[in-house]
Design a protein around this motif. Structure first.
Motif, mmCIF file in Angstrom:
data_model
loop_
_atom_site.group_PDB
_atom_site.id
_atom_site.type_symbol
_atom_site.label_atom_id
_atom_site.label_comp_id
_atom_site.label_asym_id
_atom_site.label_seq_id
_atom_site.Cartn_x
_atom_site.Cartn_y
_atom_site.Cartn_z
ATOM 1 N N GLY A 57 65.233 1.032 -6.450
ATOM 2 C CA GLY A 57 65.900 0.671 -5.101
ATOM 3 C C GLY A 57 65.030 -0.316 -4.405
ATOM 4 O O GLY A 57 65.350 -1.214 -3.881
ATOM 5 N N HIS A 58 63.500 -0.518 -4.806
ATOM 6 C CA HIS A 58 62.723 -1.214 -4.209
ATOM 7 C C HIS A 58 62.987 -2.588 -4.912
ATOM 8 O O HIS A 58 63.134 -3.726 -4.364
ATOM 9 N N ARG A 59 63.128 -2.949 -6.281
ATOM 10 C CA ARG A 59 63.390 -3.942 -7.170
ATOM 11 C C ARG A 59 64.722 -4.510 -6.566
ATOM 12 O O ARG A 59 64.802 -5.737 -6.252
ATOM 13 N N ASP A 60 65.708 -3.886 -6.383
ATOM 14 C CA ASP A 60 67.185 -4.081 -5.768
ATOM 15 C C ASP A 60 67.001 -4.920 -4.524
ATOM 16 O O ASP A 60 67.631 -5.941 -4.494
ATOM 17 N N ALA A 61 66.269 -4.153 -3.625
ATOM 18 C CA ALA A 61 65.918 -4.781 -2.345
ATOM 19 C C ALA A 61 65.151 -6.064 -2.316
ATOM 20 O O ALA A 61 65.614 -6.922 -1.598
ATOM 21 N N GLN A 62 64.282 -6.123 -3.227
ATOM 22 C CA GLN A 62 63.657 -7.297 -3.258
ATOM 23 C C GLN A 62 64.600 -8.764 -3.803
ATOM 24 O O GLN A 62 64.566 -9.835 -3.271
ATOM 25 N N ILE A 63 65.323 -8.271 -4.716
ATOM 26 C CA ILE A 63 66.348 -9.349 -5.409
ATOM 27 C C ILE A 63 67.075 -9.801 -4.147
ATOM 28 O O ILE A 63 67.427 -10.910 -4.111
ATOM 29 N N ARG A 64 67.667 -8.736 -3.432
ATOM 30 C CA ARG A 64 68.736 -9.289 -2.395
ATOM 31 C C ARG A 64 67.996 -9.833 -1.405
ATOM 32 O O ARG A 64 68.867 -10.827 -0.667
ATOM 33 N N HIS A 65 66.701 -9.502 -1.024
ATOM 34 C CA HIS A 65 66.060 -10.405 -0.098
ATOM 35 C C HIS A 65 66.024 -11.761 -0.235
ATOM 36 O O HIS A 65 65.970 -12.668 0.502
ATOM 37 N N ALA A 66 65.338 -11.854 -1.598
ATOM 38 C CA ALA A 66 64.931 -13.054 -1.893
ATOM 39 C C ALA A 66 66.255 -14.221 -2.055
ATOM 40 O O ALA A 66 66.540 -15.418 -1.691
ATOM 41 N N LEU A 67 67.627 -13.493 -2.619
ATOM 42 C CA LEU A 67 68.825 -14.184 -2.532
ATOM 43 C C LEU A 67 69.334 -14.490 -1.393
ATOM 44 O O LEU A 67 70.097 -15.631 -1.322
ATOM 45 N N THR A 68 68.931 -13.766 -0.328
ATOM 46 C CA THR A 68 69.903 -14.027 1.077
ATOM 47 C C THR A 68 68.833 -15.204 1.682
ATOM 48 O O THR A 68 69.462 -15.995 2.347
ATOM 49 N N ARG A 69 67.365 -15.281 1.466
ATOM 50 C CA ARG A 69 66.840 -16.302 1.826
ATOM 51 C C ARG A 69 67.082 -17.646 1.283
ATOM 52 O O ARG A 69 67.390 -18.635 1.881
ATOM 53 N N LEU A 70 67.400 -17.647 -0.082
ATOM 54 C CA LEU A 70 67.857 -18.858 -0.848
ATOM 55 C C LEU A 70 69.098 -19.427 -0.374
ATOM 56 O O LEU A 70 69.341 -20.455 -0.181
ATOM 57 N N ILE A 71 70.279 -18.229 -0.271
ATOM 58 C CA ILE A 71 71.488 -18.727 0.177
ATOM 59 C C ILE A 71 71.533 -19.116 1.681
ATOM 60 O O ILE A 71 72.268 -20.372 1.949
ATOM 61 N N ASN A 72 70.675 -18.866 2.516
ATOM 62 C CA ASN A 72 70.862 -18.985 3.930
ATOM 63 C C ASN A 72 70.013 -20.622 3.921
ATOM 64 O O ASN A 72 70.710 -21.529 4.709
ATOM 65 N N TRP A 73 69.054 -20.855 3.116
ATOM 66 C CA TRP A 73 68.509 -22.231 3.212
ATOM 67 C C TRP A 73 69.548 -23.004 2.522
ATOM 68 O O TRP A 73 69.825 -24.279 3.070
ATOM 69 N N ALA A 74 70.379 -22.882 1.575
ATOM 70 C CA ALA A 74 71.385 -23.678 1.026
ATOM 71 C C ALA A 74 72.403 -24.171 2.081
ATOM 72 O O ALA A 74 73.053 -25.089 1.853
ATOM 73 N N VAL A 75 73.029 -22.946 2.874
ATOM 74 C CA VAL A 75 73.791 -23.381 3.883
ATOM 75 C C VAL A 75 73.217 -24.356 5.005
ATOM 76 O O VAL A 75 73.927 -25.073 5.580
ATOM 77 N N ARG A 76 71.843 -24.110 5.292
ATOM 78 C CA ARG A 76 71.324 -24.852 6.478
ATOM 79 C C ARG A 76 71.393 -26.506 6.095
ATOM 80 O O ARG A 76 71.653 -27.133 6.652
#
Length: 542
Positions: free
Chosen positions: A344-363
């Motif tokens: 669960g911790h590993r999955d949350a870490q991956i989701r958080h990193a992908l969220t920051r990456l996608i938000n930067w791509a949108v900006r």
């Protein structure tokens, strides 16, 4: 260059085909909990028996045996519950069959590697593409015994495959093995038993379009009321008409709630599953539905607004933004994550990193993200990497499969395309062509950052190298265009490069003095010229 393998073409990854959302069932009464436990245990026992029957059929399974099993289950539950159980059984058997085929391929890869290394003389050095011989006679002897063991396992696995035998554990093989290591798992026997029973329960129902709110077995109304169609032996527990039980809990999906509400209002199919998280003591309801197949956008459309190249590593994503011509913009970006700890911790870490990456791509306004099409399925065997245990753990810890699925699903919600590229030579060529030119006193470039540029350029359809050598005659292109050149519709593509002196070509300097000295004698080495062709290290038009 003859030894380099041919690169696969880049492609736009298809979008997600399904959606799943989850909400907690709060404020359940003791009677609600008793009913859910009774339904889960009863239907779980039916599912276990059906899986046993399906495994016994093996390759002899057909429509007649399926119908026979479903008729037997219908008498003990209902026709829809029987259909959901048999479908889940077939999916589980098919998954076990695919895992069996992957296991056979892994054994074959290990056998080939062992046979190759055993055939070499002792101490022979290997290459980057193939391992060498073993270091000593004792190691050679141990590996020869391991080869015999793998061959025996391979023979048994192939025999099971040909006979159609699979080995499946309802509840999970990992949880089953935990029973023998309760102290290491910090669980008592009673705690383990509770988890084991909860994992083997079956409270699920497939959706059905045209029926009320998209599901007849587990029905959820727009206001969040949950009712369950009870199996025949438990019909006496019903608290509403037609053998249904209504829970006191109300749900409301905070994520995709509007989309879910639109579906059930239109009586479109929605599948539901109810399960208990024993470690938290909480009940959850998961709703899922399929999306119509959406045609992926053309590759040229994905490249139109530039690209973000992403290099996947064991602890971070190294990303770099490029324009549509392949020129790096700005500086490198890193999105770190920690893959230690629980799943669960590993999955949350991956989701958080992908969220920051996608938000930067949108900006920044790009239209796509380029990423390597990684697959380490054949790279994890210890027969190939020998004693490099840390390296095997490194590549085994990189969640390539889960990363692909999550990135595609999360990017689709923001209107971003995912372009998958061949991972060959990206780190090597990125470091060779981009790491040093982009390094400045204020910007430190790593090998991973340079690999992100190489991945982005490959996703854009450009070569990884920066640009070709200057024309042999002068600054014009009379010797022909460079192999890496701007596109025909790009403005100022035919213009000359900016002058490298303080005056335009053909005009005298402001001081009126010559900048270049006269030529020296032919018998003396020419002095270095102060007027020479200088290439901007950051300019890249192709």
């Amino acid at each position: 260059m003859g030894g380099l393998r041919e690169l696969a073409a880049s492609f736009v990854a298809p979008g997600p085909c399904g959606v799943a959302v989850r909400d907690r069932l709060k404020h359940l009464t003791p009677q609600d909990v008793r009913v859910l436990r009774a339904v889960g245990a009863h239907q779980g026992a039916l599912a276990s028996g059906d899986l046993k029957a399906r495994c016994a059929d093996g390759l002899e399974h057909g429509a007649d045996t399926w119908a026979s099993r479903k008729r037997e289950l219908t008498a003990l539950s209902s026709s829809r519950i029987a259909g959901a159980i048999t479908k889940a059984t077939h999916d589980q058997w098919a998954l076990a069959r695919r895992c069996q085929a992957a296991h056979i391929q892994k054994l074959e890869a290990g056998i080939r590697a062992l046979r190759h290394r055993l055939s070499l003389p002792l101490g022979e050095k290997g290459t980057k593409r193939a391992a060498g011989g073993y270091r000593s006679k004792s190691e050679w002897f141990r590996k020869s015994r391991r080869l015999a063991a793998l061959e025996d396992r391979h023979t048994a696995a192939v025999g099971d495959w040909q006979a159609g035998r699979v080995r499946v554990v309802r509840g999970g093989k990992r949880l089953l093995n935990t029973r023998h290591h309760l102290g290491q798992a910090q669980l008592s026997e009673e705690q383990w038993r509770q988890r084991w029973e909860a994992e083997r329960w079956f409270i699920a129902a497939d959706g059905e379009s045209g029926k009320r709110f998209g599901n007849e077995t587990i029905r959820v109304t727009p206001d969040g009321e949950v009712t369950i169609k009870l199996p025949v032996p438990l019909a006496h527990l019903a608290n509403t008409r037609n053998g249904r039980y209504t829970l006191t809990a109300r749900i409301g999906f905070a994520h995709r709630g509007a989309e879910w509400s639109d579906r059930i209002t239109a009586n479109r199919a929605v599948a539901y599953r109810i399960h208990l998280a024993v470690e938290r003591g909480r009940w959850y309801l998961t709703a899922s539905w399929q999306r119509p197949a959406v045609q992926t956008i053309p590759l040229e459309t994905a490249r139109a607004r530039g690209m973000i190249g992403v290099d996947t590593n064991a602890d971070h994503f190294a990303a770099y933004r490029l324009d549509r011509h392949g020129n790096p913009i700005g500086g490198p970006r890193r999105f770190s994550y920690d893959l230690s700890g629980t799943a669960g911790h590993r999955d949350a870490q991956i989701r958080h990193a992908l969220t920051r990456l996608i938000n930067w791509a949108v900006r920044v306004g790009v239209g796509a993200i380029g990423i390597e099409d990684l697959d380490f399925a054949t790279e994890k065997t210890r027969e190939k990497h020998g004693g490099r245990k840390r390296f095997r753990q490194l590549i085994s810890g990189m969640p390539t499969g889960k990363l692909k699925a999550r990135l595609v699903s999360m990017a689709a919600e923001q209107g971003l395309a995912i372009v998958a590229v061949d991972p060959a030579y990206t780190s090597l060529w990125g470091a060779q062509h981009w790491q040093k030119p982009l390094t400045t006193p204020r910007r430190k470039m790593s090998r991973h950052d340079a690999a992100g540029i190489a991945i982005g350029r490959r996703a854009l359809g450009h070569p990884v190298r920066r640009r070709t050598a200057p024309p042999p005659h002068d600054q014009s292109d009379r010797a022909g265009h460079r192999t890496a050149q701007a596109e025909p519709d790009n403005r100022r593509r035919e213009g000359t490069r900016p002058p490298t002196t303080d005056r335009p070509p053909g005009r005298p300097s402001p001081s009126g003095k010559r900048k270049r000295g006269t030529s020296a004698s032919k018998t003396v080495r020419d002095a270095p010229s102060t007027h020479q062709w200088v290439q901007d290290s950051l300019m890249c038009t192709g």
